[in-house]
Design an enzyme around this catalytic site. Structure first.
Site, PDB file in Angstrom:
ATOM      1  CE  LYS A 136       1.791   0.938  10.759  1.00 53.76           C
ATOM      2  NZ  LYS A 136       1.727   0.492  12.141  1.00 53.76           N
ATOM      3  N   GLY A 137       7.197   1.086   6.525  1.00 52.19           N
ATOM      4  CA  GLY A 137       8.654   1.034   6.602  1.00 52.19           C
ATOM      5  C   GLY A 137       9.409   2.017   5.714  1.00 52.19           C
ATOM      6  CG  ASP A 160      10.684  -1.467   4.386  1.00 54.62           C
ATOM      7  OD1 ASP A 160      10.332  -2.188   3.422  1.00 54.62           O
ATOM      8  OD2 ASP A 160      10.195  -1.581   5.519  1.00 54.62           O
ATOM      9  CG  ASP A 197      12.554 -10.876   2.921  1.00 60.94           C
ATOM     10  OD1 ASP A 197      13.744 -11.149   3.051  1.00 60.94           O
ATOM     11  OD2 ASP A 197      11.652 -11.481   3.534  1.00 60.94           O
ATOM     12  CE  LYS A 225      16.455  -9.386   5.044  1.00 60.13           C
ATOM     13  NZ  LYS A 225      15.782 -10.211   6.053  1.00 60.13           N
ATOM     14  CG  PHE A 257      14.973  -9.598  11.576  1.00 63.71           C
ATOM     15  CD1 PHE A 257      13.836  -9.474  10.795  1.00 63.71           C
ATOM     16  CD2 PHE A 257      15.060  -8.857  12.757  1.00 63.71           C
ATOM     17  CE1 PHE A 257      12.797  -8.639  11.174  1.00 63.71           C
ATOM     18  CE2 PHE A 257      14.023  -8.015  13.144  1.00 63.71           C
ATOM     19  CZ  PHE A 257      12.895  -7.910  12.352  1.00 63.71           C
ATOM     20  CB  VAL A 258      18.349  -5.480   9.031  1.00 65.90           C
ATOM     21  CG1 VAL A 258      19.623  -6.257   8.739  1.00 65.90           C
ATOM     22  CG2 VAL A 258      17.481  -5.415   7.774  1.00 65.90           C
ATOM     23  CG  ASP A 276       8.339  -3.236  12.046  1.00 69.93           C
ATOM     24  OD1 ASP A 276       8.566  -3.567  10.864  1.00 69.93           O
ATOM     25  OD2 ASP A 276       7.442  -3.741  12.736  1.00 69.93           O
ATOM     26  NE  ARG A 310       7.166   0.912  11.718  1.00 69.38           N
ATOM     27  CZ  ARG A 310       6.978  -0.072  10.853  1.00 69.38           C
ATOM     28  NH1 ARG A 310       7.817  -0.248   9.864  1.00 69.38           N
ATOM     29  NH2 ARG A 310       5.959  -0.904  10.980  1.00 69.38           N
TER      30      ARG A 310
HETATM   31  P1  XMP Z   1       8.656  -9.315   0.797  1.00 67.98           P
HETATM   32  O1  XMP Z   1       8.975 -10.677   1.331  1.00 67.98           O
HETATM   33  O2  XMP Z   1       7.259  -9.235   0.291  1.00 67.98           O
HETATM   34  O3  XMP Z   1       8.670  -8.508   2.109  1.00 67.98           O
HETATM   35  O4  XMP Z   1       9.685  -8.831  -0.175  1.00 67.98           O
HETATM   36  C1  XMP Z   1       9.043  -7.260   2.268  1.00 67.98           C
HETATM   37  C2  XMP Z   1       8.568  -6.863   3.634  1.00 67.98           C
HETATM   38  O5  XMP Z   1       8.971  -7.832   4.630  1.00 67.98           O
HETATM   39  C3  XMP Z   1       9.422  -7.188   5.792  1.00 67.98           C
HETATM   40  N1  XMP Z   1      10.819  -7.587   6.052  1.00 67.98           N
HETATM   41  C4  XMP Z   1      11.589  -7.162   7.057  1.00 67.98           C
HETATM   42  N2  XMP Z   1      11.342  -6.290   8.046  1.00 67.98           N
HETATM   43  N3  XMP Z   1      13.530  -6.579   8.862  1.00 67.98           N
HETATM   44  C5  XMP Z   1      12.315  -6.018   8.949  1.00 67.98           C
HETATM   45  O6  XMP Z   1      12.111  -5.220   9.839  1.00 67.98           O
HETATM   46  C6  XMP Z   1      13.875  -7.464   7.911  1.00 67.98           C
HETATM   47  O7  XMP Z   1      14.999  -7.949   7.874  1.00 67.98           O
HETATM   48  C7  XMP Z   1      12.837  -7.768   6.950  1.00 67.98           C
HETATM   49  N4  XMP Z   1      12.808  -8.581   5.860  1.00 67.98           N
HETATM   50  C8  XMP Z   1      11.553  -8.440   5.343  1.00 67.98           C
HETATM   51  C9  XMP Z   1       9.289  -5.711   5.505  1.00 67.98           C
HETATM   52  O8  XMP Z   1       8.069  -5.267   6.022  1.00 67.98           O
HETATM   53  C10 XMP Z   1       9.238  -5.591   4.011  1.00 67.98           C
HETATM   54  O9  XMP Z   1       8.520  -4.492   3.519  1.00 67.98           O
HETATM   55 MG    MG Z   2       7.930  -2.735   3.875  1.00 65.68          MG
END
Ligand code: XMP
Ligand code: MG
Length: 182
Positions: free
Chosen positions: A45-46, A104, A107, A135, A156-157, A163, A169
């Site tokens: 949803k992000g 969004d 990671d 990141k 963590f943001v 969210d 969000r």
């Molecule tokens: P990956 O690890 O698959 O993950 O690249 C991406 C998803 O992980 C969540 N995510 C976060 N959500 N703050 C958040 O609110 C953060 O700092 C964060 N880091 C990862 C997010 O859902 C993203 O799509």
């Molecule tokens: Mg996401």
């Protein structure tokens, strides 16, 4: 008064996000020929606020919007593999289309890797990745976005789609929270 005491630091302001979306729309318009379709694929949803902002800045009026949901689960094995499940896909026809994945945050990279591989396996013509936040320190798979809004350290943001427990969000900036105040 609006509660903002959970904000430790504003990392990315709304104005910076808008400026990035404006540049991205213009880059996409110059990357693709006017005759070529552009499909924006919002990873729910992000990425919803990101898609909504980006849509405002195109000069062409034939941008296609699609959505899918990707949820990751930590594997049961000792080495957590992070299995990504793709569901709620509104994109019926993938073959032969120019797809721009909107994420969004990039990671570990597992989500985008799974989405990209899924689209490639179904015969997408081109696949581009646009992430609002990156990141890079956290990456565990080899994936790079074509368009990156903001590269941040490993914090963590929340905000602008990101969210904590489904909340925050709708914050217009991307912020580092005090976790104990969320
Ligand atoms: P990956 O690890 O698959 O993950 O690249 C991406 C998803 O992980 C969540 N995510 C976060 N959500 N703050 C958040 O609110 C953060 O700092 C964060 N880091 C990862 C997010 O859902 C993203 O799509
Ligand atoms: Mg996401």
């Amino acid at each position: 008064m609006t509660k903002r005491d959970f904000i430790k630091e504003v990392l990315v302001t709304h104005e910076e996000i808008v400026a990035f979306c404006k540049t991205l729309a213009s880059n996409l318009e110059s990357t693709f020929d006017e005759k070529d379709e552009i499909v924006l694929l919002c990873v729910l949803k992000g990425s919803l606020p990101f898609m909504a902002e980006l849509l405002k800045h195109f000069t062409r009026s034939d941008i296609v919007c699609e959505f899918l949901r990707a949820s990751s689960y930590e594997g049961q094995s000792t080495e957590s593999k992070g299995i990504v499940d793709i569901s709620c896909n509104t994109l019926d026809v993938i073959e032969g289309r120019n797809i721009v994945i909107l994420e969004d945050i990039l990671d570990t990279g597992r989500t985008l890797q799974a989405v990209r591989d899924y689209l490639a396996a179904k015969g997408a013509k081109t696949i581009k990745i646009a992430t609002l936040v990156d990141k890079p320190e956290r990456r565990v798979v080899n994936i790079k976005a074509d368009y990156i809004g903001f590269t941040i350290p490993d914090h963590f943001v929340v905000g602008f789609g990101l969210d904590f427990d489904e909340k925050y969000r709708n914050l217009q900036d991307i912020i580092i929270p005090y976790p104990e105040k969320l």
